[in-house]
Motif scaffolding. Sequence first.
Motif, PDB file in Angstrom:
ATOM      1  N   MET A 115       0.887  -1.227   0.016  1.00 51.24           N
ATOM      2  CA  MET A 115      -0.182  -0.058  -0.022  1.00 51.24           C
ATOM      3  C   MET A 115       0.916   1.127   0.134  1.00 51.24           C
ATOM      4  O   MET A 115       1.915   1.265   0.851  1.00 51.24           O
ATOM      5  CB  MET A 115      -0.909  -0.082   1.348  1.00 51.24           C
ATOM      6  N   TYR A 170      -5.630  19.346  13.560  1.00 45.76           N
ATOM      7  CA  TYR A 170      -6.728  18.479  13.298  1.00 45.76           C
ATOM      8  C   TYR A 170      -7.857  18.263  14.314  1.00 45.76           C
ATOM      9  O   TYR A 170      -9.024  18.350  13.906  1.00 45.76           O
ATOM     10  CB  TYR A 170      -6.054  17.095  13.254  1.00 45.76           C
ATOM     11  N   GLU A 174       0.709   8.360  10.195  1.00 45.35           N
ATOM     12  CA  GLU A 174       1.295   9.717  10.471  1.00 45.35           C
ATOM     13  C   GLU A 174       2.181   9.542  11.825  1.00 45.35           C
ATOM     14  O   GLU A 174       1.353   9.291  12.726  1.00 45.35           O
ATOM     15  CB  GLU A 174       0.209  10.910  10.521  1.00 45.35           C
ATOM     16  N   MET A 229       1.819   1.815   7.740  1.00 39.66           N
ATOM     17  CA  MET A 229       0.611   1.965   6.885  1.00 39.66           C
ATOM     18  C   MET A 229      -0.176   0.307   7.171  1.00 39.66           C
ATOM     19  O   MET A 229       0.619  -0.365   7.553  1.00 39.66           O
ATOM     20  CB  MET A 229       1.185   1.601   5.428  1.00 39.66           C
ATOM     21  N   GLY A 268     -13.333   7.563   7.938  1.00 35.47           N
ATOM     22  CA  GLY A 268     -12.612   8.584   7.173  1.00 35.47           C
ATOM     23  C   GLY A 268     -11.267   7.879   6.607  1.00 35.47           C
ATOM     24  O   GLY A 268     -10.389   8.740   6.249  1.00 35.47           O
TER      25      GLY A 268
HETATM   26  C1  LIG Z   1      -9.685  11.748   7.723  1.00 40.13           C
HETATM   27  S1  LIG Z   1      -8.500  11.045   8.993  1.00 40.13           S
HETATM   28  C2  LIG Z   1      -9.447  10.083   9.941  1.00 40.13           C
HETATM   29  C3  LIG Z   1      -8.952  10.167  11.374  1.00 40.13           C
HETATM   30  C4  LIG Z   1      -9.967   9.358  12.531  1.00 40.13           C
HETATM   31  N1  LIG Z   1     -10.279   8.059  11.929  1.00 40.13           N
HETATM   32  C5  LIG Z   1     -11.069  10.160  12.653  1.00 40.13           C
HETATM   33  O1  LIG Z   1     -12.346   9.752  12.210  1.00 40.13           O
HETATM   34  O2  LIG Z   1     -11.122  11.207  13.364  1.00 40.13           O
HETATM   35  C6  LIG Z   1      -7.909   9.561   8.051  1.00 40.13           C
HETATM   36  C7  LIG Z   1      -6.574   8.994   8.659  1.00 40.13           C
HETATM   37  O3  LIG Z   1      -6.171   7.913   7.900  1.00 40.13           O
HETATM   38  C8  LIG Z   1      -4.890   7.719   7.782  1.00 40.13           C
HETATM   39  N2  LIG Z   1      -4.172   7.109   6.821  1.00 40.13           N
HETATM   40  C9  LIG Z   1      -4.675   7.337   5.484  1.00 40.13           C
HETATM   41  N3  LIG Z   1      -3.996   6.380   4.779  1.00 40.13           N
HETATM   42  C10 LIG Z   1      -3.661   5.526   5.617  1.00 40.13           C
HETATM   43  C11 LIG Z   1      -2.865   4.252   5.500  1.00 40.13           C
HETATM   44  N4  LIG Z   1      -2.780   3.523   4.220  1.00 40.13           N
HETATM   45  N5  LIG Z   1      -2.536   3.584   6.437  1.00 40.13           N
HETATM   46  C12 LIG Z   1      -2.696   4.071   7.854  1.00 40.13           C
HETATM   47  N6  LIG Z   1      -3.118   5.035   7.915  1.00 40.13           N
HETATM   48  C13 LIG Z   1      -3.643   5.927   6.732  1.00 40.13           C
HETATM   49  C14 LIG Z   1      -4.159   9.179   7.787  1.00 40.13           C
HETATM   50  O4  LIG Z   1      -2.999   9.506   8.581  1.00 40.13           O
HETATM   51  C15 LIG Z   1      -5.442   9.926   8.922  1.00 40.13           C
HETATM   52  O5  LIG Z   1      -5.011   9.932  10.165  1.00 40.13           O
END
Ligand SMILES: C[S@@+](CC[C@H](N)C(=O)[O-])C[C@H]1O[C@@H](n2cnc3c(N)ncnc32)[C@H](O)[C@@H]1O
Length: 210
Positions: A1, A21, A75, A96, A116
């Motif tokens: 990924m 955030y 992150e 990831m 999200g």
């Molecule tokens: C829109 S935020 C949602 C955060 C939380 N779940 C919320 O609802 O407040 C999306 C999160 O997914 C993480 N993310 C995106 N792609 C990812 C991946 N492939 N593996 C792990 N984390 C990922 C981002 O770093 C981010 O913190």
Amino acid sequence: MKKGPHINTGIRKLLEIPQMYNLKRMIFGGEKYRQWYVDSFQIKEGDRILDIGCGTAHILKYLPENIEYHGIDMESDYINYCRSHYGHRAKFYNEMVGEVYRDEWKGYFDIINMHGLIHHLNDDDSGHLIELVFDFLKAGGSAFTADSLFHENQSYLSRWFVSKDRGQNIRTPSGYLQLVEGYFDTVSSQIIKNHTRIPYSLFYMKLSKN
Ligand SMILES: C[S@@+](CC[C@H](N)C(=O)[O-])C[C@H]1O[C@@H](n2cnc3c(N)ncnc32)[C@H](O)[C@@H]1O
């Protein structure tokens, strides 16, 4: 990924700072929606929960203490924040999703949250994610998603706000449903409109394994 893809330039770069955030979430509101979302998990004492893309793990404010919670996010700043605020009651992994495969997680989780997340992933990565989620859920378990949405009869403002999201794979209802087709025994879904102070639409799915 692959990492992302999401937009992290200009003002959206600020959202990589955990406090920014959280501030955005406070300004936009939506506490009632988040309570509804977590209530839909129907959590029982001792449930094991995996939260993929956990962000700053805000969801823990709505979860009881008597559960086992594991959060994953790519992150490092978010994960550091999570560890310092919730490290006493949860485990966090800076990776990831899918980067590390844990055999012991096969059929382990009652609930998998992906709030999200999917609108950040392309179709291939979403496919890998869904396979993994199915693998990690125990029989009788459910996974939950909610993602930014484009849909028919959406107001101009809602479409505009949704288009400003960092995620680059925002889909329509059928686009999200296609990703999970053929995996789960039951899929229920709904469009959530205007759950925050700004006009905005989300697509919610509950994916259950018998
Ligand atoms: C829109 S935020 C949602 C955060 C939380 N779940 C919320 O609802 O407040 C999306 C999160 O997914 C993480 N993310 C995106 N792609 C990812 C991946 N492939 N593996 C792990 N984390 C990922 C981002 O770093 C981010 O913190």
